[in-house]
Design a protein around this motif. Structure first.
Motif, short mmCIF file in Angstrom:
data_model
loop_
_atom_site.label_atom_id
_atom_site.label_comp_id
_atom_site.label_asym_id
_atom_site.label_seq_id
_atom_site.Cartn_x
_atom_site.Cartn_y
_atom_site.Cartn_z
N THR A 1 -0.57 17.16 1.13
CA THR A 1 -0.52 15.81 0.55
C THR A 1 -1.73 15.00 1.00
O THR A 1 -2.29 15.22 2.07
N LYS A 2 -2.11 14.06 0.15
CA LYS A 2 -3.13 13.06 0.46
C LYS A 2 -2.50 11.69 0.27
O LYS A 2 -1.67 11.49 -0.62
N GLU A 3 -2.89 10.74 1.10
CA GLU A 3 -2.36 9.39 0.99
C GLU A 3 -3.49 8.37 0.97
O GLU A 3 -4.54 8.59 1.57
N ALA A 4 -3.25 7.27 0.29
CA ALA A 4 -4.20 6.16 0.27
C ALA A 4 -3.41 4.87 0.07
O ALA A 4 -2.27 4.90 -0.41
N LYS B 1 -8.47 -9.70 8.95
CA LYS B 1 -9.38 -8.57 8.74
C LYS B 1 -8.78 -7.23 9.14
O LYS B 1 -8.92 -6.24 8.40
N PRO B 2 -8.07 -7.11 10.28
CA PRO B 2 -7.50 -5.81 10.64
C PRO B 2 -6.50 -5.28 9.61
O PRO B 2 -6.36 -4.07 9.45
N ILE B 3 -5.82 -6.19 8.91
CA ILE B 3 -4.86 -5.76 7.88
C ILE B 3 -5.61 -5.34 6.62
O ILE B 3 -5.34 -4.28 6.05
N ILE B 4 -6.55 -6.16 6.18
CA ILE B 4 -7.29 -5.87 4.96
C ILE B 4 -8.07 -4.57 5.10
O ILE B 4 -8.15 -3.77 4.15
N ALA B 5 -8.62 -4.34 6.28
CA ALA B 5 -9.45 -3.16 6.52
C ALA B 5 -8.67 -1.85 6.40
O ALA B 5 -9.26 -0.78 6.26
N GLN B 6 -7.34 -1.92 6.43
CA GLN B 6 -6.52 -0.73 6.27
C GLN B 6 -6.49 -0.23 4.83
O GLN B 6 -6.08 0.90 4.55
N GLY B 7 -6.90 -1.07 3.90
CA GLY B 7 -6.81 -0.72 2.49
C GLY B 7 -7.93 0.21 2.05
O GLY B 7 -9.09 -0.01 2.37
N ASP B 8 -7.57 1.26 1.33
CA ASP B 8 -8.59 2.10 0.70
C ASP B 8 -9.14 1.36 -0.52
O ASP B 8 -10.34 1.37 -0.77
N TRP B 9 -8.23 0.76 -1.28
CA TRP B 9 -8.62 -0.19 -2.31
C TRP B 9 -8.16 -1.56 -1.81
O TRP B 9 -6.98 -1.75 -1.49
N GLY C 1 0.43 -17.55 1.14
CA GLY C 1 0.07 -16.43 0.26
C GLY C 1 0.72 -15.16 0.74
O GLY C 1 1.65 -15.18 1.56
N VAL C 2 0.23 -14.04 0.25
CA VAL C 2 0.80 -12.76 0.67
C VAL C 2 -0.27 -11.67 0.59
O VAL C 2 -1.14 -11.69 -0.29
N ILE C 3 -0.22 -10.78 1.55
CA ILE C 3 -1.00 -9.54 1.50
C ILE C 3 -0.04 -8.45 1.04
O ILE C 3 0.94 -8.15 1.72
N PHE C 4 -0.32 -7.89 -0.12
CA PHE C 4 0.58 -6.93 -0.75
C PHE C 4 0.03 -5.53 -0.52
O PHE C 4 -1.14 -5.25 -0.78
N SER C 5 0.88 -4.65 -0.02
CA SER C 5 0.44 -3.31 0.36
C SER C 5 1.29 -2.26 -0.37
O SER C 5 2.52 -2.34 -0.37
N VAL C 6 0.61 -1.29 -0.98
CA VAL C 6 1.30 -0.20 -1.68
C VAL C 6 0.69 1.12 -1.23
O VAL C 6 -0.51 1.35 -1.38
N LYS C 7 1.53 1.99 -0.67
CA LYS C 7 1.06 3.30 -0.21
C LYS C 7 1.32 4.33 -1.31
O LYS C 7 2.40 4.37 -1.91
N ILE C 8 0.32 5.17 -1.54
CA ILE C 8 0.37 6.15 -2.63
C ILE C 8 0.15 7.55 -2.06
O ILE C 8 -0.74 7.75 -1.21
N THR D 1 1.08 15.84 -8.28
CA THR D 1 2.02 14.76 -8.59
C THR D 1 1.71 13.57 -7.70
O THR D 1 1.35 13.72 -6.53
N VAL D 2 1.86 12.37 -8.26
CA VAL D 2 1.51 11.14 -7.55
C VAL D 2 2.74 10.24 -7.49
O VAL D 2 3.48 10.11 -8.47
N GLU D 3 2.97 9.63 -6.33
CA GLU D 3 4.12 8.75 -6.19
C GLU D 3 3.80 7.58 -5.27
O GLU D 3 2.97 7.68 -4.36
N ILE D 4 4.48 6.47 -5.53
CA ILE D 4 4.42 5.31 -4.64
C ILE D 4 5.49 5.51 -3.57
O ILE D 4 6.66 5.70 -3.88
#
Length: 390
Positions: free
Chosen positions: A42-45, A81-89, A306-313, A321-324
């Motif tokens: 598996t790969k995750e982002a 910044k530490p939270i945002i930097a975790q995002g691949d996108w 506001g909100v920082i919205f995070s979705v792991k894929i 196959t791809v899933e959230i």
């Protein structure tokens, strides 16, 4: 002669008792070599998304250095910044042109901010900015084109506006960790500012049929995940209206995986969708109707939350196959404070601040308010029921 004949008989009997190998081809067929089964891996982002970067003049002034006559807004985002930097996108809505100083820096009703806000966003970890919003044409056609140039010259991807019809037809697909995500952006309008005749390509407007075609186009081009950014809804309303819900459901049914809403300047809830795929299995999709302001000078009535919205894929191989697999929402607070005789701004992750309670720039009495807002916002974000197909 008898000896010779007897010896011959013995020799023949000896040969008949030996187990000589059969024909090589027969041996290979009788003992086939089993090919190893491909290993499943598996790969995750992770997708990270925030709401509006809305540059009122108070924010612009807070980043100005009168001695050097330069702008720097890095301090806005240091705490997140530490939270945002975790995002691949990592996606934000740039709700202000960065058309250049020749247009003059301004705020509502016609915004224009220094391009250094893009530098600050990039340093924080944002790598995609959406520009399809109601302020995109605040400085006209030239303002749109200059904004595109100023963002792209900083090696930050941009979606929602374009300099030509050919460019507008392109689907932005960004691959991270072997997962390809298409990002599309559209707005309900441009505050009544007419798009120049024959140049509808300048800004992507919400058109349900076109968006559905773009989803199919993105899939055809190899997108594993389709994310749609919609600038829609009613300003300052904390719940999505009927039109928002209807459009979101139709786009989810058409194949959108993630929908990121903006425009109300307050946070609206997110909703989980369980939709059957072609294989009959339920797949998770998600929409947040409004991410609210990420940073702005709008006070009270939830406009500074506001909100920082995070979705792991996750993508499985060799099946592809791809899933959230995970959805998370982290409430934020835009603080304005005085330091060195100047009004300053910064975005704070509320939960971390409340747990720490050691920030010298936050009055002791404010912690109780933030704690209450955190509890209320968490409840608010999850207030919509999961939608599931039968």
């Amino acid at each position: 002669m008898k000896f010779t004949f007897s010896f011959l008989i013995i020799f023949i009997l000896f040969l008949s008792g030996c187990n000589f190998p059969r024909h090589p081809q027969q041996t290979a067929l009788s003992n086939p070599i089993k090919s190893p089964q491909p290993k499943s891996l598996t790969k995750e982002a992770k997708l990270i998304a925030v709401g509006d970067i809305l540059m009122h003049l108070a924010l612009t002034r807070s980043g100005y250095n009168p001695q050097k006559k330069t702008y720097n807004f890095d301090h806005f985002f240091q705490e997140v910044k530490p939270i945002i930097a975790q995002g691949d996108w990592a996606i934000a809505n740039l709700e202000t042109p960065v058309a250049g100083p020749e247009f003059g820096y301004s705020e509502f009703p016609l915004f224009n901010a220094p391009a250094q806000i893009v530098d600050a966003a990039k340093k924080t970890g944002f790598n995609i900015l959406t520009t399809a919003n109601n302020h995109a044409l605040d400085k006209g056609e030239k303002g749109v084109i200059n904004t595109i140039k100023n963002v792209r010259s900083r090696q930050v991807a941009l979606v929602g506006t374009a300099t030509s019809a050919k460019e507008a037809e392109k689907i932005l697909i960004v691959k991270k960790n072997n997962i390809s995500m298409a990002i599309l952006a559209y707005t309900y309008g441009t505050n009544g500012i007419p798009i120049p005749q024959g140049k509808n390509y300048l800004i992507s407007l919400i058109d349900e049929n076109k968006i559905i075609k773009d989803i199919a186009k993105a899939r055809k081009q190899g997108a594993d995940i389709v994310t749609i950014c919609l600038h829609f809804g009613d300003e300052y309303q904390r719940q999505p209206n009927a039109k928002q819900k209807q459009l979101v459901q139709r786009l989810i049914a058409a194949g959108a995986d993630i929908i990121l809403g903006n425009h109300p300047h307050v946070v609206q809830p997110y909703q989980i969708f369980k939709v059957r795929g072609k294989d009959g299995k339920l797949r998770t999709r998600v929409a947040i109707y409004s991410l609210g302001n990420f940073i702005a000078y709008q006070l009270g009535n939830y406009k500074d939350i506001g909100v920082i919205f995070s979705v792991k894929i996750r993508k499985r191989f060799p099946e592809k196959t791809v899933e959230i697999t995970q959805v998370e929402a982290i409430p934020t607070y835009t603080q304005n404070y005085r330091l060195n005789n100047r009004l300053n701004f910064r975005v704070l992750p509320i939960e971390a601040v409340v747990n720490r309670q050691k920030d010298p720039l936050i009055p002791a009495s404010k912690y109780r308010v933030l704690k209450r807002q955190l509890v209320e916002m968490k409840r608010h974000l999850k207030s919509l029921k999961t939608y599931q197909e039968n």
